[in-house]
Design a protein around this motif. Structure first.
Motif, short mmCIF file in Angstrom:
data_model
loop_
_atom_site.label_atom_id
_atom_site.label_comp_id
_atom_site.label_asym_id
_atom_site.label_seq_id
_atom_site.Cartn_x
_atom_site.Cartn_y
_atom_site.Cartn_z
N UNK A 151 -2.54 27.07 -1.11
CA UNK A 151 -1.41 26.20 -0.77
C UNK A 151 -0.31 26.97 -0.03
N UNK A 152 0.04 28.15 -0.51
CA UNK A 152 1.09 28.94 0.13
C UNK A 152 0.75 29.28 1.57
N UNK A 153 -0.50 29.64 1.81
CA UNK A 153 -0.92 29.94 3.18
C UNK A 153 -0.95 28.68 4.03
N UNK A 154 -1.26 27.56 3.40
CA UNK A 154 -1.25 26.29 4.12
C UNK A 154 0.14 25.96 4.64
N UNK A 155 1.15 26.15 3.79
CA UNK A 155 2.53 25.92 4.22
C UNK A 155 2.92 26.91 5.32
N UNK A 156 2.50 28.15 5.16
CA UNK A 156 2.80 29.16 6.18
C UNK A 156 2.14 28.79 7.51
N UNK A 157 0.90 28.32 7.45
CA UNK A 157 0.20 27.92 8.66
C UNK A 157 0.90 26.75 9.34
N UNK A 158 1.30 25.77 8.56
CA UNK A 158 2.01 24.63 9.15
C UNK A 158 3.31 25.07 9.80
N UNK A 185 -2.94 37.91 6.06
CA UNK A 185 -3.71 37.03 5.17
C UNK A 185 -4.03 35.71 5.85
N UNK A 186 -3.06 35.16 6.58
CA UNK A 186 -3.29 33.90 7.27
C UNK A 186 -4.28 34.09 8.42
N UNK A 187 -4.17 35.19 9.12
CA UNK A 187 -5.11 35.48 10.20
C UNK A 187 -6.54 35.54 9.67
N UNK A 188 -6.72 36.18 8.53
CA UNK A 188 -8.06 36.27 7.93
C UNK A 188 -8.60 34.88 7.58
N UNK A 189 -7.75 34.01 7.06
CA UNK A 189 -8.17 32.65 6.73
C UNK A 189 -8.57 31.89 7.99
N UNK A 190 -7.77 32.01 9.04
CA UNK A 190 -8.03 31.29 10.28
C UNK A 190 -9.31 31.79 10.95
N UNK A 211 -12.29 25.61 13.12
CA UNK A 211 -11.45 24.51 13.58
C UNK A 211 -10.29 25.03 14.44
N UNK A 212 -9.74 24.16 15.26
CA UNK A 212 -8.61 24.52 16.10
C UNK A 212 -7.33 24.54 15.27
N UNK A 213 -6.28 25.17 15.81
CA UNK A 213 -5.00 25.18 15.12
C UNK A 213 -4.48 23.76 14.91
N UNK A 214 -4.66 22.90 15.91
CA UNK A 214 -4.19 21.52 15.78
C UNK A 214 -4.91 20.81 14.64
N UNK A 215 -6.23 20.99 14.56
CA UNK A 215 -7.00 20.37 13.48
C UNK A 215 -6.57 20.89 12.12
N UNK A 216 -6.41 22.20 12.01
CA UNK A 216 -6.03 22.81 10.74
C UNK A 216 -4.61 22.40 10.37
N UNK A 217 -3.73 22.26 11.35
CA UNK A 217 -2.36 21.83 11.07
C UNK A 217 -2.35 20.42 10.48
N UNK A 218 -3.16 19.53 11.05
CA UNK A 218 -3.19 18.14 10.59
C UNK A 218 -3.92 17.97 9.26
N UNK A 219 -4.99 18.74 9.05
CA UNK A 219 -5.82 18.60 7.85
C UNK A 219 -6.18 19.99 7.35
N UNK A 220 -5.38 20.50 6.43
CA UNK A 220 -5.64 21.84 5.90
C UNK A 220 -6.98 21.88 5.19
N UNK A 221 -7.76 22.94 5.43
CA UNK A 221 -9.03 23.08 4.72
C UNK A 221 -8.78 23.20 3.22
N UNK A 222 -9.69 22.66 2.44
CA UNK A 222 -9.54 22.67 0.98
C UNK A 222 -9.55 24.08 0.41
#
Length: 112
Positions: free
Chosen positions: A86-93, A61-66, A71-82
């Protein structure tokens, strides 16, 4: 059956070590490609700085979102896309934190 790395990767790793004996050659084990931790026998290292990096696989699921993001992983880590749940955002971080720690530990080993 234990995971088997691609023979070309094993040969290339050995060739790099032989051609550049003073360089630190570090294997990167990507769990998305080859799962398991029994690959070290195929990628021997003699220096502590050359301990292989282990990169965890992203959940499907996270791979599909990414893959939908440009955006790069660093960008997404710092500023999660709207639009990311939320659960996938925490998993990504958590995933990026673990991955960045792997590279930071490599950097520290190289400094020592």
């Amino acid at each position: 059956m234990p995971p088997i790395p691609h023979p070309v990767a094993v040969k290339a790793y050995a060739d790099l070590q032989r051609r550049f004996p003073s360089a630190v050659v570090v294997a990167v084990f990507d769990d998305a490609i080859v799962k398991g931790r029994k690959l070290r026998d195929q990628f021997p290292f003699t220096r502590t700085a050359a301990v292989p990096l282990q990169i965890a696989a992203l959940s499907p699921m996270l791979k599909a979102q990414i893959e939908r993001s440009s955006r790069s992983f660093a960008d997404v880590h710092d500023h999660l896309p709207a639009d990311i749940p939320v659960g996938l955002g925490y998993e990504l971080r958590a995933w990026t934190r673990r991955t960045f720690v792997e590279f930071r530990e490599l950097e520290l080993r190289l400094l020592l």
